[in-house]
Design a protein around this motif. Structure first.
Motif, PDB file in Angstrom:
ATOM      1  N   ALA A 182       3.053  -5.267   0.067  1.00 46.09           N
ATOM      2  CA  ALA A 182       3.829  -4.569   1.101  1.00 46.09           C
ATOM      3  C   ALA A 182       2.998  -3.485   1.778  1.00 46.09           C
ATOM      4  N   VAL A 183       2.268  -2.728   0.989  1.00 44.27           N
ATOM      5  CA  VAL A 183       1.396  -1.700   1.566  1.00 44.27           C
ATOM      6  C   VAL A 183       0.326  -2.353   2.431  1.00 44.27           C
ATOM      7  N   ARG A 184      -0.247  -3.424   1.929  1.00 40.79           N
ATOM      8  CA  ARG A 184      -1.335  -4.106   2.649  1.00 40.79           C
ATOM      9  C   ARG A 184      -0.878  -4.637   4.006  1.00 40.79           C
ATOM     10  N   VAL A 185       0.384  -5.094   4.105  1.00 38.63           N
ATOM     11  CA  VAL A 185       0.858  -5.653   5.376  1.00 38.63           C
ATOM     12  C   VAL A 185       1.550  -4.604   6.252  1.00 38.63           C
ATOM     13  N   GLY A 186       1.465  -3.332   5.849  1.00 35.63           N
ATOM     14  CA  GLY A 186       1.914  -2.267   6.741  1.00 35.63           C
ATOM     15  C   GLY A 186       3.224  -1.586   6.425  1.00 35.63           C
ATOM     16  N   CYS A 187       3.853  -1.898   5.311  1.00 35.65           N
ATOM     17  CA  CYS A 187       5.088  -1.211   4.948  1.00 35.65           C
ATOM     18  C   CYS A 187       4.772   0.217   4.522  1.00 35.65           C
ATOM     19  N   THR A 188       5.648   1.124   4.864  1.00 31.64           N
ATOM     20  CA  THR A 188       5.477   2.512   4.457  1.00 31.64           C
ATOM     21  C   THR A 188       6.062   2.713   3.061  1.00 31.64           C
ATOM     22  N   ALA A 189       5.653   3.811   2.436  1.00 30.27           N
ATOM     23  CA  ALA A 189       6.221   4.152   1.128  1.00 30.27           C
ATOM     24  C   ALA A 189       7.732   4.318   1.234  1.00 30.27           C
ATOM     25  N   THR A 190       8.195   4.909   2.308  1.00 33.51           N
ATOM     26  CA  THR A 190       9.642   5.089   2.491  1.00 33.51           C
ATOM     27  C   THR A 190      10.350   3.749   2.564  1.00 33.51           C
ATOM     28  N   GLU A 191       9.813   2.803   3.333  1.00 34.54           N
ATOM     29  CA  GLU A 191      10.438   1.480   3.435  1.00 34.54           C
ATOM     30  C   GLU A 191      10.488   0.783   2.081  1.00 34.54           C
ATOM     31  N   ILE A 192       9.419   0.885   1.332  1.00 30.11           N
ATOM     32  CA  ILE A 192       9.349   0.224   0.027  1.00 30.11           C
ATOM     33  C   ILE A 192      10.331   0.856  -0.947  1.00 30.11           C
ATOM     34  N   LEU A 193      10.320   2.173  -1.029  1.00 32.27           N
ATOM     35  CA  LEU A 193      11.212   2.867  -1.961  1.00 32.27           C
ATOM     36  C   LEU A 193      12.680   2.712  -1.561  1.00 32.27           C
ATOM     37  N   GLU A 194      12.956   2.773  -0.263  1.00 36.58           N
ATOM     38  CA  GLU A 194      14.339   2.587   0.197  1.00 36.58           C
ATOM     39  C   GLU A 194      14.832   1.164  -0.067  1.00 36.58           C
ATOM     40  N   THR A 195      13.935   0.201  -0.031  1.00 33.70           N
ATOM     41  CA  THR A 195      14.318  -1.170  -0.382  1.00 33.70           C
ATOM     42  C   THR A 195      14.798  -1.226  -1.827  1.00 33.70           C
ATOM     43  N   VAL A 196      14.055  -0.578  -2.716  1.00 31.11           N
ATOM     44  CA  VAL A 196      14.457  -0.549  -4.129  1.00 31.11           C
ATOM     45  C   VAL A 196      15.776   0.205  -4.288  1.00 31.11           C
ATOM     46  N   ILE A 197      15.904   1.347  -3.633  1.00 28.98           N
ATOM     47  CA  ILE A 197      17.149   2.122  -3.720  1.00 28.98           C
ATOM     48  C   ILE A 197      18.325   1.284  -3.222  1.00 28.98           C
ATOM     49  N   TYR A 246      23.684  -3.805  -5.762  1.00 31.07           N
ATOM     50  CA  TYR A 246      23.816  -5.217  -6.097  1.00 31.07           C
ATOM     51  C   TYR A 246      23.376  -5.535  -7.517  1.00 31.07           C
ATOM     52  N   CYS A 247      22.384  -4.795  -8.020  1.00 29.48           N
ATOM     53  CA  CYS A 247      21.840  -5.151  -9.333  1.00 29.48           C
ATOM     54  C   CYS A 247      22.063  -4.086 -10.395  1.00 29.48           C
ATOM     55  N   GLY A 248      22.511  -2.907 -10.013  1.00 28.72           N
ATOM     56  CA  GLY A 248      22.796  -1.857 -10.971  1.00 28.72           C
ATOM     57  C   GLY A 248      21.641  -0.872 -11.150  1.00 28.72           C
ATOM     58  N   PHE A 249      21.993   0.268 -11.741  1.00 31.45           N
ATOM     59  CA  PHE A 249      21.021   1.343 -11.924  1.00 31.45           C
ATOM     60  C   PHE A 249      19.880   1.001 -12.874  1.00 31.45           C
ATOM     61  N   PRO A 250      20.122   0.355 -14.014  1.00 28.73           N
ATOM     62  CA  PRO A 250      18.982   0.099 -14.910  1.00 28.73           C
ATOM     63  C   PRO A 250      17.851  -0.695 -14.243  1.00 28.73           C
ATOM     64  N   LYS A 251      18.178  -1.761 -13.550  1.00 26.78           N
ATOM     65  CA  LYS A 251      17.137  -2.560 -12.899  1.00 26.78           C
ATOM     66  C   LYS A 251      16.459  -1.774 -11.781  1.00 26.78           C
ATOM     67  N   ALA A 252      17.252  -1.075 -10.982  1.00 31.23           N
ATOM     68  CA  ALA A 252      16.678  -0.313  -9.878  1.00 31.23           C
ATOM     69  C   ALA A 252      15.805   0.832 -10.395  1.00 31.23           C
ATOM     70  N   LEU A 253      16.249   1.516 -11.437  1.00 33.99           N
ATOM     71  CA  LEU A 253      15.454   2.616 -12.008  1.00 33.99           C
ATOM     72  C   LEU A 253      14.155   2.107 -12.621  1.00 33.99           C
ATOM     73  N   ASN A 254      14.224   0.989 -13.332  1.00 30.52           N
ATOM     74  CA  ASN A 254      12.997   0.409 -13.890  1.00 30.52           C
ATOM     75  C   ASN A 254      12.020   0.054 -12.775  1.00 30.52           C
ATOM     76  N   ALA A 255      12.536  -0.570 -11.736  1.00 28.81           N
ATOM     77  CA  ALA A 255      11.676  -1.008 -10.638  1.00 28.81           C
ATOM     78  C   ALA A 255      11.105   0.168  -9.859  1.00 28.81           C
ATOM     79  N   ILE A 256      11.906   1.196  -9.631  1.00 26.81           N
ATOM     80  CA  ILE A 256      11.404   2.306  -8.817  1.00 26.81           C
ATOM     81  C   ILE A 256      10.284   3.045  -9.544  1.00 26.81           C
ATOM     82  N   ARG A 257      10.327   3.040 -10.864  1.00 26.69           N
ATOM     83  CA  ARG A 257       9.225   3.645 -11.625  1.00 26.69           C
ATOM     84  C   ARG A 257       7.946   2.837 -11.422  1.00 26.69           C
ATOM     85  N   VAL A 258       8.059   1.509 -11.509  1.00 31.20           N
ATOM     86  CA  VAL A 258       6.902   0.629 -11.316  1.00 31.20           C
ATOM     87  C   VAL A 258       6.361   0.793  -9.891  1.00 31.20           C
TER      88      VAL A 258
END
Length: 136
Positions: free
Chosen positions: A83-98, A103-115
């Protein structure tokens, strides 16, 4: 070499960097090489090569799907880099996870946002401030 594999290599390399498709195949052995080739053929030769979405949109959608599935941290890391390589911003990437939390719940989203956050830091990408920091 077939047309689908060539197209897949092209699009894979666009997302991950020159020669990365061949690197994915080379890191496998025996029949596992066939699976890597199929992944490049189908995922990138058939799907990523379709019109209608940009590479940036595809990477954000891929991240959202991986977060929702959960337990796919290596793939989340890889698609964060893509995503970074093709031009996505950190905000776009993090907001996608948020966005996935509903849809998937806090545990999955929290695990992913850390990664994702760790990967962005490793890439030297500046992280946007949180909303509470913006209002202080």
């Amino acid at each position: 070499m077939n047309e689908r594999l060539e197209a897949g290599r092209y699009w894979f390399d666009q997302v991950y960097g020159e020669g990365r498709a061949e690197g994915l195949i080379d890191m496998q052995s025996g029949l596992a090489r066939d699976l890597a080739r199929l992944g490049i053929e189908v995922n990138f030769g058939d799907i990523y090569s379709r019109p209608g979405l940009t590479l940036a949109q595809r990477e954000l959608l891929s991240l959202a799907a991986l977060v929702a599935i959960g337990g796919l941290e290596p793939q989340v890391r890889g698609h964060t880099r893509g995503a970074v390589r093709v031009g996505c911003t950190a905000t776009e990437i993090l907001e996608t996870v948020i966005h996935t939390v509903q849809y998937c719940g806090f545990p999955k989203a929290l695990n992913a946002i850390r990664v994702v956050t760790d990967e962005l830091v490793d890439l030297g990408v500046e992280l946007p401030p949180g909303r509470e920091a913006a209002t202080d």
